[in-house]
Design a protein around this motif. Structure first.
Motif, PDB file in Angstrom:
ATOM      1  N   HIS A  11       0.956  -1.159  -0.046  1.00 25.02           N
ATOM      2  CA  HIS A  11       0.140  -0.071  -0.112  1.00 25.02           C
ATOM      3  C   HIS A  11       0.795   1.210   0.071  1.00 25.02           C
ATOM      4  N   ALA A  40       1.873   1.553  -3.430  1.00 30.56           N
ATOM      5  CA  ALA A  40       0.991   2.241  -4.473  1.00 30.56           C
ATOM      6  C   ALA A  40       0.927   3.761  -3.982  1.00 30.56           C
ATOM      7  N   THR A  88       1.797   6.527  -6.958  1.00 34.34           N
ATOM      8  CA  THR A  88       0.718   7.141  -7.469  1.00 34.34           C
ATOM      9  C   THR A  88       1.009   8.697  -7.199  1.00 34.34           C
ATOM     10  N   ASP A 115      -4.758   1.482   5.864  1.00 29.39           N
ATOM     11  CA  ASP A 115      -4.195   0.355   5.501  1.00 29.39           C
ATOM     12  C   ASP A 115      -2.681   0.592   4.951  1.00 29.39           C
ATOM     13  N   THR A 169      -8.860   4.429   2.745  1.00 32.14           N
ATOM     14  CA  THR A 169      -7.997   3.169   2.323  1.00 32.14           C
ATOM     15  C   THR A 169      -7.355   3.870   1.337  1.00 32.14           C
ATOM     16  N   THR A 170      -6.129   2.889   0.896  1.00 29.15           N
ATOM     17  CA  THR A 170      -5.156   3.181  -0.105  1.00 29.15           C
ATOM     18  C   THR A 170      -5.953   3.438  -1.468  1.00 29.15           C
ATOM     19  N   GLU A 171      -6.826   2.411  -1.914  1.00 27.59           N
ATOM     20  CA  GLU A 171      -7.642   2.567  -2.902  1.00 27.59           C
ATOM     21  C   GLU A 171      -8.343   3.695  -3.250  1.00 27.59           C
ATOM     22  N   GLU A 172      -8.946   4.329  -1.983  1.00 26.25           N
ATOM     23  CA  GLU A 172      -9.730   5.483  -1.985  1.00 26.25           C
ATOM     24  C   GLU A 172      -8.912   6.846  -2.483  1.00 26.25           C
ATOM     25  N   ILE A 229      -6.025   6.734  -3.886  1.00 24.44           N
ATOM     26  CA  ILE A 229      -5.387   6.768  -5.236  1.00 24.44           C
ATOM     27  C   ILE A 229      -6.503   7.001  -6.266  1.00 24.44           C
ATOM     28  N   ARG A 230      -7.674   6.573  -6.264  1.00 23.78           N
ATOM     29  CA  ARG A 230      -8.833   6.888  -6.936  1.00 23.78           C
ATOM     30  C   ARG A 230      -9.025   8.533  -7.005  1.00 23.78           C
TER      31      ARG A 230
END
Length: 227
Positions: free
Chosen positions: A49, A52, A56, A183, A212-215, A217-218
């Protein structure tokens, strides 16, 4: 009553990614603290994470700051210590020969995790002076952020309830907006408790938002596209 989520708008020229302690002693299985943080690092997939987030941020031109943790021989002359300070000193965590000497530094516990070196050593990342306990009160991180007119911080790194939480608290007191990446951190598991779980409660109660990492990055990619 459910707590509100104030949120934090990512404005590229005002937003910095701050990573605390991306160092071997926390994140490498051979590191000094791995025996207590390794399980949490593995469960959270913390290294992936963080990678990432670094990648990014570089791709979207978000400025990255590193707040490292180093101890020099002079720091071992302290006359009193808190609990985890005593532990870190006893296991030679983050030890360096002195501020100007890099002998035996490469691949030591104080060095960056190899995987992160391309991001940190690219000539663009800002590595500030070391913090000595947990928070940025003892380094120049806030000064460096202010001088570049950053007012928003995306915060991740090690460890969750110590340096990350302490950085969060000081940033908030200093008037920054703070988004925690929950995370992309991890904490010690000891008989007295789980540091990561304790941190999550305080993140939720104090930070502007917890993502979260995904959030993250998005949002970074959407913001970059819209700009």
């Amino acid at each position: 009553m459910a707590l509100p989520n104030p949120g934090m708008e990512i404005v590229p020229e005002q937003t910095a990614l701050v990573i605390t302690d991306p160092q071997n002693d926390f994140l490498n299985p051979s590191g000094a603290a791995w025996s207590v943080v390794g399980e949490s690092v593995t469960e959270n997939n913390t290294v992936d994470h963080l990678d990432a987030l670094f990648r990014t941020a570089k791709e979207t031109n978000i400025q990255v700051f590193i707040s490292p943790h180093y101890y020099y021989p002079s720091d071992h002359g302290w006359k009193f210590e808190g609990t985890l300070e005593a532990v870190m000193h006893s296991i030679s965590m983050f030890d360096r020969i002195d501020p100007l000497n890099l002998d035996d530094f490469e691949d030591s516990g104080a060095d960056w995790l190899d995987r992160f070196k391309p991001y940190i050593e690219d000539g663009q990342t800002i590595v500030v002076s070391p913090h000595k306990i947990y928070g940025p009160e003892t380094n120049d991180l806030v000064l460096q952020l202010r001088k570049r007119k950053f007012s928003k911080v995306i915060l991740a790194g090690m460890s969750s309830n110590l340096c990350v939480e302490s950085h969060m608290r000081e940033f908030l007191e200093q008037g920054f907006e703070v988004a925690i990446v929950k995370d992309a951190t991890a904490g010690a598991k000891v008989p007295e408790g789980n540091g990561y779980e304790s941190a999550l409660v305080n993140y939720r109660m104090m930070a502007n938002t917890v993502l979260t990492t995904e959030e993250v990055i998005r949002q970074l990619r959407e913001t970059t596209v819209s700009v």
